[in-house]
Design an enzyme around this catalytic site. Structure first.
Site, mmCIF file in Angstrom:
data_model
loop_
_atom_site.group_PDB
_atom_site.id
_atom_site.type_symbol
_atom_site.label_atom_id
_atom_site.label_comp_id
_atom_site.label_asym_id
_atom_site.label_seq_id
_atom_site.Cartn_x
_atom_site.Cartn_y
_atom_site.Cartn_z
ATOM 1 N N GLY A 69 98.506 26.557 -45.776
ATOM 2 C CA GLY A 69 99.058 27.329 -43.941
ATOM 3 C C GLY A 69 97.760 27.668 -43.169
ATOM 4 C CD GLN A 180 103.925 35.972 -43.844
ATOM 5 O OE1 GLN A 180 104.137 35.692 -44.158
ATOM 6 N NE2 GLN A 180 102.685 35.714 -44.023
ATOM 7 C CG HIS A 200 100.786 31.685 -50.728
ATOM 8 N ND1 HIS A 200 99.988 32.816 -50.817
ATOM 9 C CD2 HIS A 200 100.219 30.751 -50.446
ATOM 10 C CE1 HIS A 200 99.190 32.150 -49.746
ATOM 11 N NE2 HIS A 200 99.467 32.136 -49.120
ATOM 12 C CB THR A 236 93.734 12.205 -55.056
ATOM 13 O OG1 THR A 236 92.739 11.914 -55.665
ATOM 14 C CG2 THR A 236 95.450 12.489 -55.688
ATOM 15 C CB CYS A 324 92.112 38.297 -44.055
ATOM 16 S SG CYS A 324 92.988 37.088 -44.299
#
Ligand SMILES: Cc1ncc(COP(=O)(O)O)c(C=O)c1O
Length: 377
Positions: A69, A180, A200, A236, A324
């Site tokens: 994200g 979210q 995730h 890649t 965070c």
């Protein structure tokens, strides 16, 4: 342990694990290789692109796979920002002060290093931005409006359709951070020009995400190299990660209506019980227009980190609002922008619930009230 921090990250879904195993073992080709192993990897990547596009109401060619994200938001803000600056000399970005740092910081970087101007439109005490407030600050040189569909700390859902209408009227591209919101809110008809999602948060893999950006929106790459992802993101591709994101988004979208209703019911009962049992607790964020999965509170007079430690002792893992900020004594920028004072903002607790939740959170409400009681004494 009861893990109630799903806005931070989620476990990988079994279906995802099954879908990616071949791409981590036997089907390991590089999608840019000309031989048959490369071709099979390319087909897997295309399949993932179709799935992500379908969930986001985009075209497969709009989807750019990213490392999460954070990169998707950076690509939108910087990529659309640079293209607007180069193309029409537009260097004005509009956002709000409650956005995730992966939106706010690239905007501030453009201001600091590249001469952009950033307008942060204030939010109300629920963390909602008024679309008319956004419309008022749009200018001929506005390169981009960037907002979150739903806030990660307090769960407030923004009036994205109205914001999109205001942007359309002024011909300004709208970027929506749906990291979210994905799997909880319908994303197909947001009216956005670009949408960021992260694997995730949905039972996909950490370090995976995508930006769906309409082709008519000029975009400068921020990662330069071999020109993968139609030149928008060199490197890649993470084939297994993209397959994981496609499967996780498709499943979450299929289950969305039922899961949202079920989890919202359990969340509402939990919030009521917390407010009854802990009289000094306040719900943060909008009481109704909020993600079904988020119950967030402040507990004035009680140290938030200490409550988290007490909860962990009773086997409940929650957070202070944003992964965070874990361990940080800085008050939440989201709560400050919603008008809370710094001391109160430091008492924030967030519970973020899993899609599969099907039983009452009454024991958690009791544990929280007990912890608040003990620490206030
Ligand atoms: C609203 C929001 N946007 C962006 C991100 C960043 O996503 P990622 O962890 O995939 O970089 C997060 C992560 O917490 C988020 O909550």
């Amino acid at each position: 342990m009861l893990y109630l921090d799903h806005a931070a990250t989620t476990p990988v879904r079994r279906e995802v694990l099954e879908a990616i195993t071949p791409h981590l073992t036997t089907e390991f080709g590089n999608p840019s290789s000309a031989h048959s192993a490369g071709e099979r990897a390319r087909e897997a990547l295309d399949g993932a692109r179709h799935r992500v596009a379908a969930a986001l109401g985009a075209r497969p060619g709009d989807v750019v796979f990213t490392s999460g994200g954070t990169e998707a938001n950076n690509l939108a803000v910087q990529g659309i920002g640079f293209a607007a600056a180069l193309g029409r000399g537009a260097r004005h970005i509009v956002t709000t002060p409650i956005e995730h740092s992966s939106l706010l910081e690239p905007a501030r970087f453009l201001a600091r290093v590249h001469g952009f101007e950033v307008t942060e439109v204030p939010v109300d005490r629920y963390g909602r931005v008024d679309p008319a407030g956004i419309a008022r600050v749009l200018r001929p040189d506005t390169a981009l409006v960037a907002v979150g569909a739903a806030n990660n700390e307090i769960g407030t859902v923004q009036p994205v359709a109205e914001i999109a209408a205001a942007c359309r009227e002024s011909g300004v591209p709208l970027h929506v951070d749906a990291v979210q919101a994905a799997g909880w809110l319908p994303l197909g008809d947001l009216g956005a020009d670009s949408i960021a999602v992260s694997g995730h948060k949905l039972g996909g893999l950490q370090g995976t995400g995508a930006l769906a950006v309409r082709r008519r929106i000029p975009l400068e790459p921020i990662l330069h190299g071999g020109g993968q992802e139609r030149g928008a993101r060199s490197g890649t591709e993470n084939v297994a990660g993209a397959v994981a994101l496609g499967v996780a988004l498709e499943l979450a979208e299929r289950e969305r209506a039922e899961a949202a209703a079920r989890v919202a019911r359990i969340r509402d009962a939990f919030v009521d019980e917390v407010l009854n049992r802990a009289p000094n607790a306040w719900l943060t964020g909008h009481p109704d227009d909020r993600l079904p999965s988020i119950a967030s509170f402040v507990l004035p007079g009680v140290n938030g980190e200490s409550v988290l430690i007490e909860l962990a002792r009773s086997g409940v893992l929650a957070s202070s609002g944003s992964a965070c900020r874990a361990g940080s004594t800085e008050p939440s920028h989201v709560l400050l922008a919603a008008g809370f004072d710094a001391d109160t903002a430091r008492t924030a607790i967030r519970f973020s619930l899993p899609r599969g939740l099907d039983s009452s959170l009454s024991p958690v409400a009791r544990a929280l009230a007990d912890a608040a009681d003990t620490l206030a004494a």
